[in-house]
Design a protein around this motif. Sequence first.
Motif, PDB file in Angstrom:
ATOM      1  N   ARG A  67       0.836  -1.208   0.000  1.00  0.00           N
ATOM      2  CA  ARG A  67       0.000   0.000   0.000  1.00  0.00           C
ATOM      3  C   ARG A  67       0.873   1.262   0.000  1.00  0.00           C
ATOM      4  NH1 ARG A  67      -5.266  -1.882   1.613  1.00  0.00           N
ATOM      5  NH2 ARG A  67      -5.037  -4.142   1.713  1.00  0.00           N
ATOM      6  N   TYR A  68       1.966   1.196   0.733  1.00  0.00           N
ATOM      7  CA  TYR A  68       2.896   2.316   0.738  1.00  0.00           C
ATOM      8  C   TYR A  68       3.411   2.576  -0.680  1.00  0.00           C
ATOM      9  CZ  TYR A  68       7.100   5.064   1.606  1.00  0.00           C
ATOM     10  OH  TYR A  68       8.065   6.040   1.569  1.00  0.00           O
ATOM     11  N   GLY A  69       3.839   1.527  -1.361  1.00  0.00           N
ATOM     12  CA  GLY A  69       4.353   1.683  -2.715  1.00  0.00           C
ATOM     13  C   GLY A  69       3.311   2.203  -3.684  1.00  0.00           C
ATOM     14  N   LEU A  70       2.089   1.702  -3.569  1.00  0.00           N
ATOM     15  CA  LEU A  70       0.995   2.157  -4.434  1.00  0.00           C
ATOM     16  C   LEU A  70       0.777   3.657  -4.304  1.00  0.00           C
ATOM     17  CD1 LEU A  70      -1.686   1.681  -6.145  1.00  0.00           C
ATOM     18  CD2 LEU A  70      -2.810   1.409  -3.913  1.00  0.00           C
ATOM     19  N   LEU A  71       0.729   4.168  -3.074  1.00  0.00           N
ATOM     20  CA  LEU A  71       0.370   5.563  -2.847  1.00  0.00           C
ATOM     21  C   LEU A  71       1.538   6.529  -2.997  1.00  0.00           C
ATOM     22  CD1 LEU A  71      -2.145   5.315   0.142  1.00  0.00           C
ATOM     23  CD2 LEU A  71      -2.612   5.355  -2.311  1.00  0.00           C
ATOM     24  N   THR A  72       2.779   6.031  -2.892  1.00  0.00           N
ATOM     25  CA  THR A  72       3.930   6.935  -2.938  1.00  0.00           C
ATOM     26  C   THR A  72       4.773   6.812  -4.202  1.00  0.00           C
ATOM     27  OG1 THR A  72       5.442   5.377  -1.866  1.00  0.00           O
ATOM     28  CG2 THR A  72       4.139   6.848  -0.425  1.00  0.00           C
ATOM     29  N   GLY A  73       4.656   5.687  -4.923  1.00  0.00           N
ATOM     30  CA  GLY A  73       5.517   5.484  -6.084  1.00  0.00           C
ATOM     31  C   GLY A  73       6.955   5.175  -5.708  1.00  0.00           C
ATOM     32  N   GLU A  74       7.176   4.726  -4.478  1.00  0.00           N
ATOM     33  CA  GLU A  74       8.517   4.416  -3.985  1.00  0.00           C
ATOM     34  C   GLU A  74       8.547   2.981  -3.472  1.00  0.00           C
ATOM     35  OE1 GLU A  74      11.744   6.557  -1.115  1.00  0.00           O
ATOM     36  OE2 GLU A  74       9.758   6.284  -0.244  1.00  0.00           O
ATOM     37  N   TYR A  75       9.602   2.233  -3.832  1.00  0.00           N
ATOM     38  CA  TYR A  75       9.748   0.895  -3.287  1.00  0.00           C
ATOM     39  C   TYR A  75       9.756   0.966  -1.758  1.00  0.00           C
ATOM     40  CZ  TYR A  75      11.037  -1.168  -7.832  1.00  0.00           C
ATOM     41  OH  TYR A  75      11.040  -1.620  -9.134  1.00  0.00           O
ATOM     42  N   PRO A  76       8.933   0.188  -1.078  1.00  0.00           N
ATOM     43  CA  PRO A  76       8.835   0.307   0.381  1.00  0.00           C
ATOM     44  C   PRO A  76      10.106  -0.096   1.117  1.00  0.00           C
ATOM     45  CG  PRO A  76       7.509  -1.519  -0.437  1.00  0.00           C
ATOM     46  CD  PRO A  76       7.946  -0.748  -1.634  1.00  0.00           C
ATOM     47  N   TRP A  77      10.913  -0.981   0.513  1.00  0.00           N
ATOM     48  CA  TRP A  77      12.139  -1.397   1.205  1.00  0.00           C
ATOM     49  C   TRP A  77      13.162  -0.269   1.308  1.00  0.00           C
ATOM     50  CZ3 TRP A  77      15.795  -0.685  -2.460  1.00  0.00           C
ATOM     51  CH2 TRP A  77      15.443  -0.907  -3.806  1.00  0.00           C
ATOM     52  N   ARG A  78      12.926   0.837   0.610  1.00  0.00           N
ATOM     53  CA  ARG A  78      13.834   1.985   0.715  1.00  0.00           C
ATOM     54  C   ARG A  78      13.664   2.726   2.037  1.00  0.00           C
ATOM     55  NH1 ARG A  78      16.451   2.871  -3.962  1.00  0.00           N
ATOM     56  NH2 ARG A  78      15.431   2.514  -5.985  1.00  0.00           N
ATOM     57  N   LYS A  79      12.517   2.561   2.658  1.00  0.00           N
ATOM     58  CA  LYS A  79      12.219   3.349   3.853  1.00  0.00           C
ATOM     59  C   LYS A  79      11.998   2.440   5.060  1.00  0.00           C
ATOM     60  CE  LYS A  79       9.030   6.795   5.722  1.00  0.00           C
ATOM     61  NZ  LYS A  79       7.911   7.710   5.442  1.00  0.00           N
ATOM     62  N   LYS A  80      12.675   2.734   6.158  1.00  0.00           N
ATOM     63  CA  LYS A  80      12.479   1.973   7.386  1.00  0.00           C
ATOM     64  C   LYS A  80      11.069   2.205   7.923  1.00  0.00           C
ATOM     65  CE  LYS A  80      17.301   1.929   8.939  1.00  0.00           C
ATOM     66  NZ  LYS A  80      18.251   2.318  10.032  1.00  0.00           N
ATOM     67  N   GLY A  81      10.522   1.198   8.567  1.00  0.00           N
ATOM     68  CA  GLY A  81       9.221   1.343   9.204  1.00  0.00           C
ATOM     69  C   GLY A  81       8.048   1.076   8.300  1.00  0.00           C
ATOM     70  N   THR A  82       8.302   0.480   7.128  1.00  0.00           N
ATOM     71  CA  THR A  82       7.193   0.194   6.214  1.00  0.00           C
ATOM     72  C   THR A  82       6.767  -1.272   6.258  1.00  0.00           C
ATOM     73  OG1 THR A  82       8.722  -0.191   4.375  1.00  0.00           O
ATOM     74  CG2 THR A  82       7.831   2.036   4.618  1.00  0.00           C
ATOM     75  N   GLY A  83       7.172  -1.985   7.315  1.00  0.00           N
ATOM     76  CA  GLY A  83       6.707  -3.355   7.480  1.00  0.00           C
ATOM     77  C   GLY A  83       5.253  -3.368   7.928  1.00  0.00           C
ATOM     78  N   VAL A  84       4.718  -4.560   8.194  1.00  0.00           N
ATOM     79  CA  VAL A  84       3.317  -4.687   8.612  1.00  0.00           C
ATOM     80  C   VAL A  84       3.124  -3.958   9.942  1.00  0.00           C
ATOM     81  CG1 VAL A  84       1.469  -6.273   9.193  1.00  0.00           C
ATOM     82  CG2 VAL A  84       3.100  -6.879   7.401  1.00  0.00           C
TER      83      VAL A  84
ATOM     84  N   ASN B 292       2.142   5.182  13.769  1.00  0.00           N
ATOM     85  CA  ASN B 292       2.119   6.546  13.208  1.00  0.00           C
ATOM     86  C   ASN B 292       2.192   6.491  11.685  1.00  0.00           C
ATOM     87  OD1 ASN B 292       4.091   7.401  16.006  1.00  0.00           O
ATOM     88  ND2 ASN B 292       1.985   8.049  15.700  1.00  0.00           N
ATOM     89  N   LEU B 293       1.793   7.581  11.059  1.00  0.00           N
ATOM     90  CA  LEU B 293       1.727   7.672   9.604  1.00  0.00           C
ATOM     91  C   LEU B 293       3.110   7.467   8.978  1.00  0.00           C
ATOM     92  CD1 LEU B 293      -0.101   8.406   7.138  1.00  0.00           C
ATOM     93  CD2 LEU B 293       0.656  10.763   7.455  1.00  0.00           C
ATOM     94  N   ILE B 294       3.191   6.595   7.985  1.00  0.00           N
ATOM     95  CA  ILE B 294       4.479   6.315   7.341  1.00  0.00           C
ATOM     96  C   ILE B 294       4.588   6.959   5.955  1.00  0.00           C
ATOM     97  CG2 ILE B 294       4.849   4.161   8.589  1.00  0.00           C
ATOM     98  CD1 ILE B 294       3.930   2.666   6.067  1.00  0.00           C
ATOM     99  N   ILE B 295       3.512   7.531   5.432  1.00  0.00           N
ATOM    100  CA  ILE B 295       3.560   8.183   4.127  1.00  0.00           C
ATOM    101  C   ILE B 295       4.001   9.635   4.300  1.00  0.00           C
ATOM    102  CG2 ILE B 295       2.203   8.909   2.121  1.00  0.00           C
ATOM    103  CD1 ILE B 295       0.463   6.522   2.500  1.00  0.00           C
ATOM    104  N   PRO B 296       5.016  10.075   3.564  1.00  0.00           N
ATOM    105  CA  PRO B 296       5.442  11.480   3.683  1.00  0.00           C
ATOM    106  C   PRO B 296       4.346  12.433   3.213  1.00  0.00           C
ATOM    107  CG  PRO B 296       6.571  10.383   1.861  1.00  0.00           C
ATOM    108  CD  PRO B 296       5.847   9.322   2.617  1.00  0.00           C
TER     109      PRO B 296
END
Length: 523
Positions: free
Chosen positions: A91-108, A114-118
Motif C-alpha cells: 500500500r505504501y508503494g501504491l500511494l507513494t511510487g517508492e519501493y517500500p524497502w527503501r524506507k524503514k518502518g514500512t513493514g506490517v 504513526n503515519l508512514i507516508i510522507p
Amino acid sequence: MKLQYNSFFALLAMFSVFAGKAFAQNTSSRAATDRQSTPNVIYIYADDLGYGDLGVYGATKIKTPNTDRLAKEGLRFTNAHTTSGTCTPSRYGLLTGEYPWRKKGTGVLPGDANLIIPTDKATLPKVFQNAGYTTGVVGKWHLGFGEQGEKIDWNKPIKKGPDAVGFDYSFIFPATGDRVPTVFLENQLVVGLDPADPIEVNYQQKIGNEPTGKENPELLKLKASPDHGHDNTIVNGIGRIGFMTGGRQARWADEEIGHAFTDKALAFIETNRQKPFFLYFSLNDIHVPRMPSTEFKGKSGLGLRGDAILQLDWTVGKVLDKLKEFGLEKNTIVIFSSDNGPVLDDGYDDGAVALLNGHNPRGPLRGGKGSAFEGGTRVPFIVRWPGVIRPGTTSDALICQIDLLASFAGFFKQKLRPEEAPDSESLFATLTGKSQTGRQVLVEQGGGIAIVRDGWKYIEPSAGPKTQKNGNENGRDPNPQLYNLKADLGEQNNLAEKQPGLMKELAALLEKIRTDGRSNSRK
C-alpha cells in the motif's frame, strides 16, 4: 415575391437544422473529449487475493461473475505486480511510487502506528487533487496516523491520516480486521463512540479486564492458532492482535464490514457523480478473520475463505451497477487488483485448508503472501474504460501498482520532482492497452529481495527459514537463485550455477537500484 419569401424561410429552416446538428455534434464531441480528459477513477483493492482466485484467471471451483465481467469488458494483465508480498508495504508503494524497502518502518504495522507516508511529496490521491478531482478512501487503511512518536488518542479527531496525504473523504478502519482497535473512522472521528466509554489501545501489555483469546478460549466463535498472535482482546467472539478496552458501542461486527464499506463507496460515487472523482476502495475481503456476511456463509463450498471471495465479487458487482445507474460507465476507469498473493492458514481455524476442494489460489505460481517467489507479488490486475480500452483483451506487459502514480501524473501533464515517486514508471498507454511495452526492470519484495529483467528473475541470498508459519514458501535461501520465468513460471529450476554471468549482472543491477535511491529515468 411570395415564392421568394417562402424559399428564403425554407432555406433558413434548413440552415437551422444543419446548424443544430453541427452544434449537437460539436457538443457531443466536446463532452466525449472532456470525459476522456477527466475520467473518474475507481481503484478496487482486494486483500490477500491470489493470482488463481478468480474465474478469469483460471479458477474453476468458485464462481466470480462480476470480476470476470470486468475482464470481459476491459483489459486483463497476466504479469502485473504489487510492490511487496505483504499489505502495508504494498500500500505504501501504491500511494507513494517508492519501493517500500527503501524506507524503514514500512513493514506490517500495528493498529496504533504513526503515519508512514510522507506529507511533503506527491502521492496518488494528491495527483488527482491537483487535477481538480474529489478524492476518497473507503476500507482498510493500515498506514498509520499522526506524527512519529505521537500516541494516538482515539477519543478525539485523529489528524494526519488519509487527510494529510491527499484524501478529501475517508471511511476506514485503522489497520486490519485481526488488529485492534476494531472501529470505523469517518473523516478522523471514530464512528459511534460514546464519550463515557473511551477507547484505549496497547500492543505491549494487557489493559483493562476484558476477556482474551488466551485466557478465555471458550468464548471464541472462531478458534485461533497460538503462534499467530490472535489471542489478545476478544471482539465479536474473535481473538485479535493487540489489547483494547472501551468503545464497546463503536466496535464493528465482522459480518457487517463488507456491507458497511460497500455502502460508503456507493454513497461516495453518488454524491460526487457530477464532478470528477477518484475513489481508493480498499476492501477487507479476503483477509483474516474471514467472517463474511451471513448471506454468503456456506455458499462457496470452500469454507469461509471461499465465502469471502463471493462477497468480494458481489461488491465489485455493486460498484459496476452503481456506475451504470448514473450513466458513469464510459466516464469511469475501474481498476481491480490485490495487495499481495494468497494465504490459506493465517492463524484462524476457518477451514481454508481443509475445504480447499481442489481450488488453487496461486494458480501456476510458486509461493504466496510474504514470498519473493511470483506468488507473493504477481496478482490479478484488470482495467476497464469503455470506449477507450478494447474489451476482452489481455496484456503480458510487466507492470506494477507503483506505476499508477507516474502514469496518472503523466496523463494529467503534471511534473513530478526528482525525489517524488522515484520508482514509478509512466505507463498510461500500457495500462489502457495502447501499448504492449511495460517495465524493463522490477524489484520484488518478499521473504527476500528479487529483481526481474527480460523474463529473468534473480533472488538474492538471504538467511532464515524457507517456510513461514502460514505455510507459504518465502523465497529465502542462503544461495542465489535465478529463474527463467518465460520457460519456468513456477520457479522450479534454479539456473544460478548454469548462468553465473547473468546472475552477477542482475545482482549488480539490483545493488545499483539500491544505491541510486531511484530506479526510473525521470530527471
